[in-house]
Design a protein around this motif. Structure first.
Motif, PDB file in Angstrom:
ATOM      1  N   ALA A  40     -25.033 -84.148  23.537  1.00 58.57           N
ATOM      2  CA  ALA A  40     -26.294 -84.787  23.162  1.00 58.57           C
ATOM      3  C   ALA A  40     -26.303 -86.253  23.565  1.00 58.57           C
ATOM      4  O   ALA A  40     -27.283 -86.751  24.128  1.00 58.57           O
ATOM      5  CB  ALA A  40     -26.539 -84.632  21.655  1.00 58.57           C
ATOM      6  N   VAL A  41     -25.206 -86.956  23.305  1.00 56.24           N
ATOM      7  CA  VAL A  41     -25.138 -88.377  23.659  1.00 56.24           C
ATOM      8  C   VAL A  41     -25.205 -88.556  25.171  1.00 56.24           C
ATOM      9  O   VAL A  41     -25.966 -89.380  25.681  1.00 56.24           O
ATOM     10  CB  VAL A  41     -23.868 -89.036  23.072  1.00 56.24           C
ATOM     11  N   LEU A  42     -24.418 -87.777  25.898  1.00 56.04           N
ATOM     12  CA  LEU A  42     -24.384 -87.923  27.351  1.00 56.04           C
ATOM     13  C   LEU A  42     -25.719 -87.573  28.005  1.00 56.04           C
ATOM     14  O   LEU A  42     -26.057 -88.114  29.054  1.00 56.04           O
ATOM     15  CB  LEU A  42     -23.273 -87.057  27.951  1.00 56.04           C
ATOM     16  N   LEU A  43     -26.477 -86.698  27.372  1.00 55.99           N
ATOM     17  CA  LEU A  43     -27.779 -86.335  27.929  1.00 55.99           C
ATOM     18  C   LEU A  43     -28.893 -87.240  27.422  1.00 55.99           C
ATOM     19  O   LEU A  43     -30.050 -87.032  27.736  1.00 55.99           O
ATOM     20  CB  LEU A  43     -28.095 -84.863  27.646  1.00 55.99           C
ATOM     21  N   GLY A  44     -28.543 -88.267  26.647  1.00 58.99           N
ATOM     22  CA  GLY A  44     -29.510 -89.308  26.321  1.00 58.99           C
ATOM     23  C   GLY A  44     -30.046 -89.320  24.906  1.00 58.99           C
ATOM     24  O   GLY A  44     -30.999 -90.032  24.630  1.00 58.99           O
ATOM     25  N   ALA A  49     -28.390 -88.405  18.251  1.00 57.26           N
ATOM     26  CA  ALA A  49     -27.509 -87.290  18.617  1.00 57.26           C
ATOM     27  C   ALA A  49     -27.179 -86.393  17.417  1.00 57.26           C
ATOM     28  O   ALA A  49     -27.180 -85.169  17.546  1.00 57.26           O
ATOM     29  CB  ALA A  49     -26.230 -87.805  19.267  1.00 57.26           C
ATOM     30  N   GLU A  50     -26.919 -86.985  16.269  1.00 51.97           N
ATOM     31  CA  GLU A  50     -26.585 -86.161  15.102  1.00 51.97           C
ATOM     32  C   GLU A  50     -27.752 -85.282  14.698  1.00 51.97           C
ATOM     33  O   GLU A  50     -27.564 -84.117  14.348  1.00 51.97           O
ATOM     34  CB  GLU A  50     -26.114 -87.031  13.945  1.00 51.97           C
ATOM     35  N   ASP A  51     -28.975 -85.821  14.746  1.00 49.79           N
ATOM     36  CA  ASP A  51     -30.157 -85.015  14.430  1.00 49.79           C
ATOM     37  C   ASP A  51     -30.326 -83.892  15.443  1.00 49.79           C
ATOM     38  O   ASP A  51     -30.669 -82.761  15.081  1.00 49.79           O
ATOM     39  CB  ASP A  51     -31.417 -85.880  14.425  1.00 49.79           C
ATOM     40  N   VAL A  52     -30.087 -84.205  16.712  1.00 51.80           N
ATOM     41  CA  VAL A  52     -30.212 -83.209  17.771  1.00 51.80           C
ATOM     42  C   VAL A  52     -29.223 -82.065  17.556  1.00 51.80           C
ATOM     43  O   VAL A  52     -29.592 -80.890  17.614  1.00 51.80           O
ATOM     44  CB  VAL A  52     -30.007 -83.851  19.169  1.00 51.80           C
ATOM     45  N   ILE A  53     -27.968 -82.397  17.274  1.00 58.05           N
ATOM     46  CA  ILE A  53     -26.994 -81.309  17.132  1.00 58.05           C
ATOM     47  C   ILE A  53     -27.219 -80.523  15.846  1.00 58.05           C
ATOM     48  O   ILE A  53     -27.013 -79.312  15.823  1.00 58.05           O
ATOM     49  CB  ILE A  53     -25.522 -81.769  17.276  1.00 58.05           C
ATOM     50  N   ILE A  80     -28.431 -74.910  24.175  1.00 62.35           N
ATOM     51  CA  ILE A  80     -29.379 -75.200  23.085  1.00 62.35           C
ATOM     52  C   ILE A  80     -29.386 -76.697  22.791  1.00 62.35           C
ATOM     53  O   ILE A  80     -30.456 -77.296  22.609  1.00 62.35           O
ATOM     54  CB  ILE A  80     -29.033 -74.367  21.827  1.00 62.35           C
ATOM     55  N   VAL A  81     -28.216 -77.316  22.772  1.00 67.36           N
ATOM     56  CA  VAL A  81     -28.132 -78.768  22.567  1.00 67.36           C
ATOM     57  C   VAL A  81     -28.895 -79.498  23.675  1.00 67.36           C
ATOM     58  O   VAL A  81     -29.660 -80.431  23.407  1.00 67.36           O
ATOM     59  CB  VAL A  81     -26.661 -79.249  22.507  1.00 67.36           C
ATOM     60  N   ALA A  82     -28.707 -79.056  24.913  1.00 67.96           N
ATOM     61  CA  ALA A  82     -29.417 -79.680  26.043  1.00 67.96           C
ATOM     62  C   ALA A  82     -30.925 -79.529  25.883  1.00 67.96           C
ATOM     63  O   ALA A  82     -31.682 -80.485  26.119  1.00 67.96           O
ATOM     64  CB  ALA A  82     -28.951 -79.066  27.360  1.00 67.96           C
ATOM     65  N   THR A  85     -32.130 -81.869  23.262  1.00 70.56           N
ATOM     66  CA  THR A  85     -32.136 -83.239  23.778  1.00 70.56           C
ATOM     67  C   THR A  85     -33.358 -83.452  24.672  1.00 70.56           C
ATOM     68  O   THR A  85     -34.014 -84.496  24.595  1.00 70.56           O
ATOM     69  CB  THR A  85     -30.831 -83.543  24.534  1.00 70.56           C
ATOM     70  N   ARG A  86     -33.674 -82.461  25.511  1.00 70.17           N
ATOM     71  CA  ARG A  86     -34.882 -82.566  26.340  1.00 70.17           C
ATOM     72  C   ARG A  86     -36.132 -82.662  25.463  1.00 70.17           C
ATOM     73  O   ARG A  86     -37.052 -83.423  25.765  1.00 70.17           O
ATOM     74  CB  ARG A  86     -34.990 -81.371  27.283  1.00 70.17           C
ATOM     75  N   ASN A  87     -36.157 -81.894  24.384  1.00 71.03           N
ATOM     76  CA  ASN A  87     -37.291 -81.973  23.456  1.00 71.03           C
ATOM     77  C   ASN A  87     -37.408 -83.375  22.877  1.00 71.03           C
ATOM     78  O   ASN A  87     -38.512 -83.901  22.726  1.00 71.03           O
ATOM     79  CB  ASN A  87     -37.138 -80.958  22.321  1.00 71.03           C
ATOM     80  N   LEU A  88     -36.270 -83.974  22.561  1.00 71.74           N
ATOM     81  CA  LEU A  88     -36.270 -85.338  22.049  1.00 71.74           C
ATOM     82  C   LEU A  88     -36.869 -86.294  23.077  1.00 71.74           C
ATOM     83  O   LEU A  88     -37.707 -87.136  22.749  1.00 71.74           O
ATOM     84  CB  LEU A  88     -34.841 -85.766  21.696  1.00 71.74           C
ATOM     85  N   HIS A  89     -36.451 -86.121  24.339  1.00 67.25           N
ATOM     86  CA  HIS A  89     -36.989 -86.987  25.398  1.00 67.25           C
ATOM     87  C   HIS A  89     -38.497 -86.817  25.527  1.00 67.25           C
ATOM     88  O   HIS A  89     -39.227 -87.796  25.667  1.00 67.25           O
ATOM     89  CB  HIS A  89     -36.331 -86.680  26.747  1.00 67.25           C
TER      90      HIS A  89
END
Length: 192
Positions: A40-44, A49-53, A80-82, A85-89
């Protein structure tokens, strides 16, 4: 209860979790939290990141019945994490700027390795690498993060990114060439 001297592999935990064993799923979460966070962190995802995971683990649990074992549980989860993370972006309306904090080398290891001078040089190289990575298009960054920062295999990268194998191979090759060129420019401008 499982004897501690008999470690189970992910597939056994998945099978138990699919049968309703929450403890088995909790063990999967424990086993894969670090790599999920790093992804999550590496993908931005940065500070989110904690919320994403957390969201990714919840979604993975809900979708566990659909997991068929075609790929490793780890690569399925990291996909799923990726996606999260894309959803977050998308929700932030941000497409640029991967945060690569998690890729940093432990500074104490650098100091022990080369002393103070080595630590400074390693830090400068890391900073140059981060700068160069941020200049790459998002898909180039994603494939390099998967292959070299997360150490995913080609198969795991295919699963995580949802790209055909040929695309992963060609994009990795082109992204590495672009990164080398950017680092060469950085090196020349740093000397001059």
């Amino acid at each position: 209860m499982i004897p501690p001297e008999v470690p189970l592999d992910d597939e056994e935990f998945v099978t138990r979790a699919q049968a309703g064993d929450r403890e088995a799923y909790e063990l999967l979460v424990t086993r894969h939290t670090a790599s999920a966070y790093r992804t999550a962190v590496l993908l931005g995802a940065g500070s989110d990141a904690e919320d994403v995971i957390q969201e990714a683990f919840v979604k993975a649990y809900r979708k566990l019945s659909r997991y068929r074992g075609d790929s490793s549980f780890r690569s399925w989860l990291l996909a799923i994490v990726a996606n999260e993370t894309r959803n977050l972006h998308r929700s932030r309306d941000r497409r640029h700027g991967l945060v690569l904090r998690a890729a940093r080398v432990d500074p104490t290891a650098e100091i022990a390795e080369d002393g103070a001078v080595g630590a400074v040089l390693a830090g400068e190289r890391r900073t140059a690498l981060v700068r160069a990575l941020r200049l790459l298009p998002a898909k180039d960054r994603e494939v390099l993060v998967c292959r070299y920062f997360l150490d995913l295999t080609e198969d795991e990268t295919v699963t995580m990114l949802g790209w055909p194998r040929g695309t992963v191979k060609s994009r990795t090759s082109r992204a590495l060439a672009k990164l080398r060129a950017l680092l060469a420019v950085e090196e020349v401008s740093h000397r001059g």
